[in-house]
Write a protein that holds these residues in place. Structure first.
Motif, mmCIF file in Angstrom:
data_model
loop_
_atom_site.group_PDB
_atom_site.id
_atom_site.type_symbol
_atom_site.label_atom_id
_atom_site.label_comp_id
_atom_site.label_asym_id
_atom_site.label_seq_id
_atom_site.Cartn_x
_atom_site.Cartn_y
_atom_site.Cartn_z
ATOM 1 N N ASP A 67 40.090 11.015 26.927
ATOM 2 C CA ASP A 67 39.620 11.540 25.577
ATOM 3 C C ASP A 67 39.671 10.343 24.605
ATOM 4 O OD1 ASP A 67 38.758 14.099 26.182
ATOM 5 O OD2 ASP A 67 40.645 14.686 25.855
ATOM 6 N N LEU A 68 40.786 9.650 24.537
ATOM 7 C CA LEU A 68 41.021 8.653 23.586
ATOM 8 C C LEU A 68 40.309 7.258 23.995
ATOM 9 C CD1 LEU A 68 42.659 8.091 20.947
ATOM 10 C CD2 LEU A 68 44.520 7.175 22.204
ATOM 11 N N ASN A 69 40.015 7.057 24.993
ATOM 12 C CA ASN A 69 39.081 5.952 25.601
ATOM 13 C C ASN A 69 39.611 4.750 24.815
ATOM 14 O OD1 ASN A 69 37.234 4.874 27.333
ATOM 15 N ND2 ASN A 69 35.602 5.112 25.870
ATOM 16 N N LEU A 70 40.911 4.244 24.805
ATOM 17 C CA LEU A 70 41.397 2.947 24.051
ATOM 18 C C LEU A 70 40.657 1.941 24.813
ATOM 19 C CD1 LEU A 70 45.184 3.808 23.714
ATOM 20 C CD2 LEU A 70 43.553 3.307 21.856
ATOM 21 N N SER A 71 39.979 0.843 23.881
ATOM 22 C CA SER A 71 39.621 -0.449 24.145
ATOM 23 C C SER A 71 40.700 -1.249 24.210
ATOM 24 C CB SER A 71 38.578 -0.816 23.296
ATOM 25 O OG SER A 71 38.968 -1.268 22.192
ATOM 26 N N ARG A 72 40.495 -2.583 24.922
ATOM 27 C CA ARG A 72 41.505 -3.469 24.860
ATOM 28 C C ARG A 72 41.605 -4.087 23.299
ATOM 29 N NH1 ARG A 72 40.315 -7.631 30.073
ATOM 30 N NH2 ARG A 72 40.878 -6.162 31.726
ATOM 31 N N VAL A 73 40.693 -4.200 22.549
ATOM 32 C CA VAL A 73 40.737 -4.702 21.369
ATOM 33 C C VAL A 73 41.725 -3.656 20.415
ATOM 34 C CG1 VAL A 73 39.536 -5.071 19.322
ATOM 35 C CG2 VAL A 73 38.534 -5.960 21.414
ATOM 36 N N GLU A 74 41.506 -2.308 20.652
ATOM 37 C CA GLU A 74 42.176 -1.177 19.994
ATOM 38 C C GLU A 74 43.612 -1.176 20.378
ATOM 39 O OE1 GLU A 74 39.011 2.208 18.893
ATOM 40 O OE2 GLU A 74 39.619 1.958 20.924
ATOM 41 N N VAL A 75 44.073 -1.552 21.755
ATOM 42 C CA VAL A 75 45.344 -1.457 22.162
ATOM 43 C C VAL A 75 46.149 -2.481 21.319
ATOM 44 C CG1 VAL A 75 46.755 -2.188 23.975
ATOM 45 C CG2 VAL A 75 44.877 -0.359 24.246
ATOM 46 N N LYS A 76 45.458 -4.009 21.266
ATOM 47 C CA LYS A 76 46.431 -4.903 20.542
ATOM 48 C C LYS A 76 46.300 -4.528 18.791
ATOM 49 C CE LYS A 76 46.106 -10.096 19.779
ATOM 50 N NZ LYS A 76 45.507 -11.103 19.950
ATOM 51 N N LYS A 77 45.015 -4.299 18.288
ATOM 52 C CA LYS A 77 45.008 -3.886 17.111
ATOM 53 C C LYS A 77 45.673 -2.843 16.406
ATOM 54 C CE LYS A 77 41.347 -3.407 13.448
ATOM 55 N NZ LYS A 77 39.867 -3.333 13.086
ATOM 56 N N ASN B 104 37.394 7.877 17.667
ATOM 57 C CA ASN B 104 38.162 6.956 18.484
ATOM 58 C C ASN B 104 39.276 6.462 17.802
ATOM 59 O OD1 ASN B 104 37.039 5.242 16.589
ATOM 60 N ND2 ASN B 104 35.632 4.123 18.178
ATOM 61 N N MET B 105 40.260 5.577 17.861
ATOM 62 C CA MET B 105 41.459 5.130 17.357
ATOM 63 C C MET B 105 40.833 4.501 15.949
ATOM 64 S SD MET B 105 44.697 5.059 17.065
ATOM 65 C CE MET B 105 45.286 5.610 18.826
ATOM 66 N N THR B 106 39.837 3.670 16.119
ATOM 67 C CA THR B 106 39.262 2.759 15.105
ATOM 68 C C THR B 106 39.111 3.919 13.898
ATOM 69 O OG1 THR B 106 38.625 1.059 16.278
ATOM 70 C CG2 THR B 106 37.640 1.283 13.925
ATOM 71 N N LYS B 107 38.301 5.012 14.457
ATOM 72 C CA LYS B 107 38.107 5.817 13.177
ATOM 73 C C LYS B 107 39.260 6.669 12.568
ATOM 74 C CE LYS B 107 34.980 9.931 12.119
ATOM 75 N NZ LYS B 107 33.745 10.566 12.541
ATOM 76 N N ILE B 108 40.231 6.975 13.572
ATOM 77 C CA ILE B 108 41.472 7.838 13.003
ATOM 78 C C ILE B 108 42.220 7.068 12.099
ATOM 79 C CG2 ILE B 108 43.639 8.579 14.020
ATOM 80 C CD1 ILE B 108 42.007 9.538 16.662
ATOM 81 N N VAL B 109 42.435 5.913 12.607
ATOM 82 C CA VAL B 109 43.155 5.020 11.419
ATOM 83 C C VAL B 109 42.469 4.670 10.245
ATOM 84 C CG1 VAL B 109 44.121 2.560 11.055
ATOM 85 C CG2 VAL B 109 44.288 3.772 13.389
ATOM 86 N N ARG B 110 41.209 4.536 10.112
ATOM 87 C CA ARG B 110 40.345 4.440 8.810
ATOM 88 C C ARG B 110 40.560 5.826 8.028
ATOM 89 N NH1 ARG B 110 36.203 2.954 10.900
ATOM 90 N NH2 ARG B 110 34.688 4.991 10.797
ATOM 91 N N CYS C 47 51.568 6.145 10.980
ATOM 92 C CA CYS C 47 52.341 5.807 9.755
ATOM 93 C C CYS C 47 52.586 4.172 9.677
ATOM 94 C CB CYS C 47 53.534 6.423 9.443
ATOM 95 S SG CYS C 47 53.572 8.068 8.935
ATOM 96 N N ALA C 48 52.858 3.514 10.840
ATOM 97 C CA ALA C 48 53.184 2.300 10.825
ATOM 98 C C ALA C 48 51.888 1.336 10.732
ATOM 99 C CB ALA C 48 53.764 2.011 12.407
ATOM 100 N N MET C 49 50.803 1.794 11.219
ATOM 101 C CA MET C 49 49.564 1.125 11.107
ATOM 102 C C MET C 49 49.018 1.156 9.756
ATOM 103 S SD MET C 49 49.104 -0.288 13.812
ATOM 104 C CE MET C 49 47.845 -1.293 12.950
#
Length: 299
Positions: free
Chosen positions: A195-205, A114-120, A152-154
């Motif tokens: 596939d990405l299944n973004l949560s509201r928290v992930e969208v903002k974060k 998920n996005m959290t793991k990708i950024v990590r 990159c931005a994140m």
């Protein structure tokens, strides 16, 4: 159709639908073949160190004894879903020819991550790169295409980067975004989110345009932020680039936006495979620019 999906948003955020030089399907096929073939050439370089484990991340390193004093990082796109780290080295050859050291950050794609793991994973990769650069006294420039621009931005907006030493932060001198994505809210309404299944928290974060992320990244006035967008990219990529450029500029960051004539979302990035293209010429020009705030701090 799944809940939350919006066809108009889908059309705007699928860049293949805006390509004029060939059909959208042909552009996607060209992109897939090109990135693999050109990445294979780079990965065959004698100077390549492939698959370096960096905590939860992975890095490929090229030309570690480069003479330019710069280490250029590249993160590929594919909407966090398509492609792989092994197919993300197509920008390497011209940069190595110009004397730069190059690092490619890998990350797992959705739905595996998920996005959290990708950024990590990207944070682990850049952490390794920063330590390598500090040991070699190299300045780092980040670059990313599409979703890679968002990563990159994140990286520079993250609590992780905020927690680094001042010296480590100052190792990063700039970032070049190639048709980046800076607001994730519309992505929730596209097929990418199946596939990405973004949560509201992930969208903002993880939206670089969120107020919290802008306040954090603009603490680092020494970092330059440059954006390249193809003339024939979708209007929403132009809009997001303009919004991000303006948001950074109003907060005192060095920021620029260049519209590349005759380019679309794909050939803007693919042309970085060759040294003679306008994409590569502009990219190399930006790497040579100095931030006047950084110059003053040395005096």
């Amino acid at each position: 159709m799944r809940a939350g999906f919006d066809q108009e948003t889908e059309d705007l955020y699928m860049p293949s639908r805006w390509v004029q030089r060939m059909s959208g399907d042909a552009a996607l096929l060209e992109y897939a073949r090109w990135t693999k073939n050109e990445s294979d050439k780079a990965r065959a370089l004698p100077s390549a160190r492939l698959g370096i484990q960096a905590g939860e991340g992975k890095v490929d390193l090229y030309n570690e004894n480069g003479k330019s004093g710069k280490l250029v990082v590249f993160i590929s796109g594919g909407y966090w879903v398509f492609g792989s780290g092994e197919e993300s080295s197509w920008t390497v050859l011209p940069l190595v020819e110009a004397g730069h050291t190059v690092a490619v950050i890998h990350y797992d794609r959705a739905p595996k991550a998920n996005m959290t793991k990708i950024v990590r994973q990207a944070e682990f990769g850049l952490d390794w790169i920063i330590k390598f650069a500090m040991a070699r006294n190299l300045n780092i420039w980040l670059s990313g295409h599409s979703a890679g621009g968002q990563l990159c931005a994140m990286l520079l907006s993250s609590p992780w980067f905020e927690g680094l030493s001042r010296r480590a932060q100052e190792t990063v001198q700039g970032v070049i975004h190639l048709s980046g994505v800076f607001d994730l809210e519309p992505i929730k309404r596209t097929s990418v989110n199946f596939d990405l299944n973004l949560s509201r928290v992930e969208v903002k974060k993880f939206s670089p345009l969120s107020t919290e992320n802008l306040l954090r990244i603009c603490k680092y006035k020494h970092i330059q932020h440059h954006q390249l967008v193809g003339e024939f990219d979708s209007p929403v990529f132009h809009q997001q680039a303009q919004q991000y450029r303006d948001a950074l500029g109003v907060r005192g960051c060095v920021s620029s936006l260049t519209i590349m004539d005759h380019m679309d979302h794909f050939n803007l990035a693919l042309n970085l495979s060759y040294s003679y293209t306008t994409s590569t010429s502009k990219f190399l020009q930006l790497l040579k620019e100095e931030n006047t705030a950084t110059i003053k701090s040395r005096l």
